[in-house]
Scaffold this motif. Structure first.
Motif, PDB file in Angstrom:
ATOM      1  N   ALA B  60       0.839  -1.206   0.000  1.00  0.00           N
ATOM      2  CA  ALA B  60       0.000   0.000   0.000  1.00  0.00           C
ATOM      3  C   ALA B  60       0.876   1.259   0.000  1.00  0.00           C
ATOM      4  O   ALA B  60       0.557   2.248  -0.682  1.00  0.00           O
ATOM      5  N   LYS B  61       1.966   1.212   0.743  1.00  0.00           N
ATOM      6  CA  LYS B  61       2.878   2.367   0.796  1.00  0.00           C
ATOM      7  C   LYS B  61       3.433   2.707  -0.589  1.00  0.00           C
ATOM      8  O   LYS B  61       3.568   3.872  -0.955  1.00  0.00           O
ATOM      9  N   PHE B  62       3.788   1.657  -1.327  1.00  0.00           N
ATOM     10  CA  PHE B  62       4.323   1.888  -2.671  1.00  0.00           C
ATOM     11  C   PHE B  62       3.241   2.459  -3.579  1.00  0.00           C
ATOM     12  O   PHE B  62       3.490   3.372  -4.360  1.00  0.00           O
ATOM     13  N   GLU B  63       2.041   1.899  -3.445  1.00  0.00           N
ATOM     14  CA  GLU B  63       0.921   2.382  -4.255  1.00  0.00           C
ATOM     15  C   GLU B  63       0.679   3.868  -3.968  1.00  0.00           C
ATOM     16  O   GLU B  63       0.548   4.689  -4.871  1.00  0.00           O
ATOM     17  N   LYS B  64       0.691   4.191  -2.683  1.00  0.00           N
ATOM     18  CA  LYS B  64       0.467   5.568  -2.255  1.00  0.00           C
ATOM     19  C   LYS B  64       1.545   6.504  -2.815  1.00  0.00           C
ATOM     20  O   LYS B  64       1.284   7.658  -3.166  1.00  0.00           O
ATOM     21  N   ALA B  65       2.772   5.985  -2.890  1.00  0.00           N
ATOM     22  CA  ALA B  65       3.879   6.800  -3.413  1.00  0.00           C
ATOM     23  C   ALA B  65       3.846   6.865  -4.946  1.00  0.00           C
ATOM     24  O   ALA B  65       4.653   7.561  -5.551  1.00  0.00           O
ATOM     25  N   GLY B  66       2.920   6.126  -5.547  1.00  0.00           N
ATOM     26  CA  GLY B  66       2.823   6.146  -7.003  1.00  0.00           C
ATOM     27  C   GLY B  66       3.883   5.309  -7.691  1.00  0.00           C
ATOM     28  O   GLY B  66       4.248   5.561  -8.839  1.00  0.00           O
ATOM     29  N   ILE B  67       4.385   4.311  -6.989  1.00  0.00           N
ATOM     30  CA  ILE B  67       5.405   3.448  -7.579  1.00  0.00           C
ATOM     31  C   ILE B  67       4.763   2.128  -7.993  1.00  0.00           C
ATOM     32  O   ILE B  67       4.159   1.437  -7.176  1.00  0.00           O
ATOM     33  N   GLN B  68       4.920   1.797  -9.286  1.00  0.00           N
ATOM     34  CA  GLN B  68       4.301   0.577  -9.772  1.00  0.00           C
ATOM     35  C   GLN B  68       5.116  -0.644  -9.371  1.00  0.00           C
ATOM     36  O   GLN B  68       6.303  -0.733  -9.672  1.00  0.00           O
ATOM     37  N   VAL B  69       4.479  -1.599  -8.691  1.00  0.00           N
ATOM     38  CA  VAL B  69       5.196  -2.809  -8.297  1.00  0.00           C
ATOM     39  C   VAL B  69       4.710  -3.978  -9.145  1.00  0.00           C
ATOM     40  O   VAL B  69       3.581  -3.993  -9.639  1.00  0.00           O
ATOM     41  N   SER B  70       5.624  -4.975  -9.301  1.00  0.00           N
ATOM     42  CA  SER B  70       5.311  -6.115 -10.167  1.00  0.00           C
ATOM     43  C   SER B  70       4.825  -7.328  -9.387  1.00  0.00           C
ATOM     44  O   SER B  70       4.488  -8.353  -9.982  1.00  0.00           O
ATOM     45  N   GLY B  71       4.840  -7.210  -8.066  1.00  0.00           N
ATOM     46  CA  GLY B  71       4.362  -8.332  -7.259  1.00  0.00           C
ATOM     47  C   GLY B  71       5.028  -8.328  -5.898  1.00  0.00           C
ATOM     48  O   GLY B  71       5.658  -7.347  -5.497  1.00  0.00           O
ATOM     49  N   TYR B  72       4.840  -9.456  -5.196  1.00  0.00           N
ATOM     50  CA  TYR B  72       5.421  -9.584  -3.867  1.00  0.00           C
ATOM     51  C   TYR B  72       6.764 -10.308  -3.958  1.00  0.00           C
ATOM     52  O   TYR B  72       7.063 -10.979  -4.952  1.00  0.00           O
ATOM     53  N   ILE B  73       7.534 -10.174  -2.883  1.00  0.00           N
ATOM     54  CA  ILE B  73       8.879 -10.769  -2.854  1.00  0.00           C
ATOM     55  C   ILE B  73       8.827 -12.259  -3.169  1.00  0.00           C
ATOM     56  O   ILE B  73       9.672 -12.791  -3.899  1.00  0.00           O
ATOM     57  N   GLU B  74       7.806 -12.939  -2.636  1.00  0.00           N
ATOM     58  CA  GLU B  74       7.680 -14.389  -2.871  1.00  0.00           C
ATOM     59  C   GLU B  74       7.533 -14.682  -4.375  1.00  0.00           C
ATOM     60  O   GLU B  74       8.067 -15.689  -4.859  1.00  0.00           O
ATOM     61  N   ASP B  75       6.815 -13.838  -5.072  1.00  0.00           N
ATOM     62  CA  ASP B  75       6.656 -14.034  -6.532  1.00  0.00           C
ATOM     63  C   ASP B  75       8.011 -13.986  -7.221  1.00  0.00           C
ATOM     64  O   ASP B  75       8.310 -14.781  -8.116  1.00  0.00           O
ATOM     65  N   MET B  76       8.833 -13.018  -6.783  1.00  0.00           N
ATOM     66  CA  MET B  76      10.157 -12.859  -7.385  1.00  0.00           C
ATOM     67  C   MET B  76      11.020 -14.083  -7.111  1.00  0.00           C
ATOM     68  O   MET B  76      11.693 -14.601  -8.019  1.00  0.00           O
TER      69      MET B  76
END
Lengths: 344, 344
Positions: B60-76
């Motif tokens: 949520a913090k990243f979303e709020k900062a407007g940074i697009q994420v590709s998934g969670y650490i486990e996905d990576m």
């Protein structure tokens, strides 16, 4: 007994401290101090009541600055029995002919070449060699730190076989604003060995010593990291006890006191009310004393502004034959409030 | 040949450099990078086109900062063949169970304890020991500098009997604004020996080494001052030639080039267009190489931000058995533009 008349030529970092120290000696009288430029230190000298002497050609500048002078440098030299030369590195030698012309003894600093004087001097090591000498050179701050430590270990613990020492120098004194580095580590010099080993040899003749040095961006103290090979294994406790029992060396126990840096050493010096937060003692990190077979390791701090001040006072007494080694060191330590044992 | 899929967990000083280096490898593919907080480095990662993975609880913090994420650490982790863990000191070990859960190999950094991995690693010293291992620990920047130098001398010049080294550490990295000291020399630790000697022993097993360390107020590079006792006398020229002929070690001649400090080394790195002014090579002051009977002295700088980057790349190849030692080192050096010989 008539007090010895001492003049101080040069009133910078060392000169002002030596002048203050002379004022505290029962067997000395401060004739005055000499200075070439009318800066803030000239103002404070006058404010402290010191007679100020200047080069004839600069007298007008002092007058213009509103600083009252008591005469020319030659007048000061003429009135003195002995001169402590604290002029900048290399300048002292150029004043020597003037001291000679007036037939006066002189104490030089470590910034001069060794051959400016008859003997290089570190009180704990070779006071007796300086007795009655006309020209004595007090070795530099780093060399004084090394010599105090080595002479103590060599005479009180066991014989030293060889010394390998790293000197991490402070970049400038706190008052300096034109020197660096402010963000770099500077081999000083890049070639090995550094001059410190050579300077130690002027007092501890023939010792096997190699030094390396770097400058770090700090103003407070130098730090030395020592690796000494002894002729036989020594016990850590014996080394600590010898250091603890030696004048002009203090120990700090980092684990017990939380003092783990030069900044914290100076903060203690401020907190205990030392004038200018000076700490002329060698400050040994007790935790660093480490014995490994024939080897001994230790780290200590050297307060570059003040460590040579007691040495200058003792050098005056040696030159004038005012006292023997132990007497002189005791008077100097008592008047300057120098400690041994734990700093805190 | 399918390229090895590498994920980088942690995107700070080391992580971002390792990610950049992976992008340059012909046999590797960067899955993405993981980061826990949406700071400026997260923005630059996205800007560079790196897939950014985050902890679920921080998304949520990243979303709020407007940074697009590709998934969670486990996905990576799931998508990768191997993870380079560049999380802060001590955090890497806490991620190990996650890597194990997904059955993935991992490269850890020197801030972790040695037992986090099957082998501690320095490419020039022990590449072969790391082949096919599941968990490899790249030793710290200082240890990497020491090991590159010692392994070179020990294998190319003559056998080493013992090493006494002083480490003058940089206080913080250039980007750090909350760490000190800014005006102090700090024994690190006050006790001797420092941990660096112990860390060297994880790779050069059984060598007689004692280290002492201080922190100095600078951000650019560490400096090491070495005193090596050899089993027999060595010639200065032989040492210089060996260093000159070794990858990932560069020499500077201070007398010839006027480079006499870490600041000037970094300035050359800037002038020759190195990305981020990195200089992953050990930078030896040629003037400091000094041979005295069985002893050898030298000083060199260690760029703490980048020196372990090539080691991480080689560690990946060793773990995945992608290439032998010389092949891997060559590919890494060529892709990263690493030099040997004189820096300038």
């Amino acid at each position: 007994m008539a007090r010895v008349k001492v003049a101080v030529n040069g009133y910078g970092t060392i000169g002002k401290r030596v002048a203050d120290a002379i004022k505290l000696q029962p067997d000395m009288e401060l004739v005055g101090v000499a200075k070439t430029s009318p800066n803030y230190e000239a103002f404070t000298a006058v404010k402290k009541g010191y007679k100020l002497y200047v080069p004839k050609e600069n007298a007008a500048k002092f007058e213009k600055a509103g600083i009252q002078v008591s005469g020319y440098i030659e007048d000061m030299i003429n009135e003195a029995d002995i001169i402590v030369d604290t002029t900048p590195n290399g300048i002292g030698a150029s004043y020597k002919p003037l001291y000679q012309k007036f037939g006066k003894k002189a104490i030089f600093q470590g910034g001069e070449k060794a051959d400016v004087a008859e003997v290089s001097f570190s009180a704990l090591c070779n006071y007796n060699e300086a007795i009655n000498k006309n020209y004595i050179r007090v070795v530099s701050c780093n060399t004084t730190g090394i010599l105090r430590t080595l002479c103590t270990i060599n005479s009180k613990v066991s014989k030293i076989e060889k010394v390998r020492v790293t000197v991490v120098r402070r970049a400038s004194d706190p008052k300096e604003v034109k020197k660096g580095p402010i963000n770099s580590i500077v081999p000083d010099p890049a070639s090995v060995p550094s001059h410190h080993a050579k300077d130690v040899l002027t007092v501890m003749k023939g010792i096997d010593i190699i030094s390396m040095a770097v400058v770090a961006p700090t103003t407070l103290m130098h730090m030395h990291l020592m690796n000494i090979t002894m002729k036989e294994p020594v016990r850590r406790e014996d080394v600590i006890n010898a250091l603890k029992d030696t004048e002009r060396i203090v120990l700090i126990n980092s684990s017990r006191t939380g003092i783990g840096s030069t900044a914290e050493i100076i903060e203690v010096s401020r907190d205990i009310g030392r004038y200018r937060n000076d700490i002329p003692e060698v400050v040994v990190f007790e935790d660093s004393v480490y014995s490994h077979n024939n080897e001994l390791f230790l780290m200590y701090g050297v307060h570059q502004e003040s460590i040579v001040v007691p040495e200058n006072i003792d050098a005056i007494r040696a030159a004038m034959n005012l006292a023997d080694k132990n007497e002189s060191i005791k008077i100097t330590n008592d008047t300057l409030g120098l400690m041994k044992g734990y700093l805190i």
